[in-house]
Design a protein around this motif. Structure first.
Motif, short mmCIF file in Angstrom:
data_model
loop_
_atom_site.label_atom_id
_atom_site.label_comp_id
_atom_site.label_asym_id
_atom_site.label_seq_id
_atom_site.Cartn_x
_atom_site.Cartn_y
_atom_site.Cartn_z
N UNK A 1 8.12 -8.16 16.05
CA UNK A 1 8.91 -9.30 16.53
C UNK A 1 10.40 -9.09 16.32
N UNK A 2 10.79 -7.97 15.73
CA UNK A 2 12.22 -7.64 15.69
C UNK A 2 12.86 -7.63 14.31
N UNK A 3 12.07 -7.79 13.25
CA UNK A 3 12.68 -7.75 11.91
C UNK A 3 12.12 -6.57 11.11
N UNK A 4 12.99 -5.65 10.75
CA UNK A 4 12.52 -4.51 9.94
C UNK A 4 13.32 -4.44 8.65
N UNK A 5 13.83 -5.56 8.24
CA UNK A 5 14.54 -5.65 6.96
C UNK A 5 13.65 -6.48 6.03
N UNK A 6 12.77 -5.77 5.33
CA UNK A 6 11.73 -6.46 4.57
C UNK A 6 11.71 -6.02 3.10
N UNK A 7 11.30 -6.95 2.27
CA UNK A 7 10.98 -6.66 0.87
C UNK A 7 9.57 -7.19 0.68
N UNK A 8 8.75 -6.48 -0.09
CA UNK A 8 7.33 -6.84 -0.17
C UNK A 8 6.90 -7.18 -1.59
N UNK A 9 5.99 -8.15 -1.68
CA UNK A 9 5.44 -8.50 -3.01
C UNK A 9 3.98 -8.89 -2.86
N UNK B 1 6.37 -15.20 14.28
CA UNK B 1 7.04 -14.28 15.21
C UNK B 1 8.44 -14.80 15.56
N UNK B 2 8.53 -16.10 15.79
CA UNK B 2 9.83 -16.70 16.14
C UNK B 2 10.81 -16.51 14.98
N UNK B 3 10.31 -16.76 13.78
CA UNK B 3 11.16 -16.59 12.58
C UNK B 3 11.61 -15.13 12.47
N UNK B 4 10.67 -14.19 12.65
CA UNK B 4 11.00 -12.76 12.50
C UNK B 4 12.06 -12.35 13.52
N UNK B 5 11.94 -12.87 14.75
CA UNK B 5 12.92 -12.53 15.78
C UNK B 5 14.30 -13.02 15.36
N UNK B 6 14.34 -14.26 14.86
CA UNK B 6 15.64 -14.82 14.48
C UNK B 6 16.23 -14.09 13.26
N UNK B 7 15.37 -13.77 12.30
CA UNK B 7 15.85 -13.05 11.11
C UNK B 7 16.41 -11.70 11.53
#
Ligand code: SF4
Length: 345
Positions: free
Chosen positions: A158-166, A113-119
């Motif tokens: 957590x604030x990150x919606x810039x994702x690529x999925x695999x 979650x912390x990582x996602x917020x920062x990203x």
């Protein structure tokens, strides 16, 4: 199947998804801390046509070198993180253009979650990359996708919606089934490939089948062919897959007859030499190498130019018409000369 346009994700200057051209990725296999070797390999991979390059970040010394790598290279650099979310955070601070995590091996839910917020705050995309092999009980496609959807929600919340999925697997059927489901259920671009494919011909065939099938269904926004060994080969095969799928048309295609008792030329040798000498050319050109003149020009009628073999002399043709006869020793030089006219023109 109707192709759904996925969300566009920006990685440095490159767009993944949103209808952008499908990009080819690879990963360095130098020691990341060896700055010179890593920079040299990245430059070589970029020359081969890599659009995005991933580097392993196994420790904090690698993060320090990562800061230099991103300053000294042009291509978008992805930091590959396992186990420790703090390395991902440090990599964002070091200038990584994208972070790849496998949440199944990061044992700190709060850390993710912390990582996602920062990203999210830094506008740095995250690739959530699950590998089926990382799960002890080898999840089914349904379970794999359900785990992925849970992680997407946690990271989005957590604030990150810039994702690529695999969701890579090491067998073709599970890989295809998993990506089909993921494609239907999410709006994020997909990074497609097979994991642990192997090293030799069978690895290339397996990857081509899995990636090729998905691409022909409109699934996939960026690809990586995972092969043990020189990553330049991954890039070369990746580009060839896009070309053979008709997605990348800017290349020199060398077609050749299968050879038979009538063959008057070393067709295979000429075709391979031409292919090797034209790999770097980004222009849509088709050259035909035909072993005899019986069916030659007719069968290769859709080539821009080519050769039809004779016993000592062969026919050079252009746009379906014979233009000259030359000695067989001159074939490669002659075809390369004609190619030069096309590329200079
Ligand atoms: S082009 Fe000529 S040599 Fe080649 S397969 Fe056909 S008949 Fe045989």
């Amino acid at each position: 199947m109707i192709k759904l346009q996925k969300k566009a994700i920006k990685v440095k200057d490159l767009i993944i998804g949103g209808g952008a051209q499908i990009s080819v990725q690879t990963m360095t296999n130098t020691l990341t801390e060896d700055l010179d070797s890593t920079i040299q390999q990245i430059a070589r991979l970029e020359d081969c046509g890599a659009d995005i390059i991933r580097v392993s970040i196994p420790n904090h010394n690698s993060v320090k070198v990562l800061a230099e790598i991103v300053k000294l290279t042009k291509v978008p650099i992805v930091a590959d993180i396992h186990y420790d979310y703090r390395l991902a955070i440090a990599s964002i601070e070091a200038g990584a253009h994208k972070i790849r995590i496998n949440p199944s091996n990061i044992k700190s839910p709060q850390g993710i979650k912390t990582l996602a917020r920062m990203a999210g705050d830094s506008n740095i995309p995250i690739r959530i990359g699950f590998n089926q092999g990382a799960f002890i009980n080898k999840l089914s496609p349904d379970a794999l996708i359900s785990t992925m959807l849970d992680q997407i929600k946690i990271i989005e919340d957590s604030g990150c919606s810039s994702l690529v999925l695999a969701v890579k697997c090491s067998d073709i059927a599970t890989t295809i089934a998993s990506y089909r489901k993921l494609y239907e259920l999410t709006n994020y671009p997909l990074h497609i490939g097979l994991t642990e494919a192997g090293a030799g011909e069978s690895a290339i065939i397996k990857s081509s089948m899995a990636i090729g099938t998905l691409l022909m269904e409109g699934i996939g926004d960026t690809i990586r062919v995972s092969l043990a060994g020189d990553p330049a080969r991954e890039v070369y095969v990746g580009r060839r897959i896009l070309q053979c799928a008709g997605i990348d048309k800017s290349f020199v295609e060398v077609i050749a007859c299968p050879t038979c008792a009538r063959t008057s030329l070393p067709v295979e040798k000429i075709a391979i030499e031409l292919e090797n000498k034209t790999k770097h050319i980004r222009k849509q050109i088709k050259i035909a190498v035909m072993g005899c003149s019986v069916n030659g020009i007719g069968e290769a009628g859709n080539a821009d130019f080519g050769v039809c073999g004779g016993l000592n002399q062969s026919i050079i043709f252009k746009n379906g018409k014979r233009i000259k006869t030359i000695n067989n020793q001159q074939i490669i030089a002659e075809l390369l000369n004609i190619l030069k006219e096309y590329t200079d023109g």
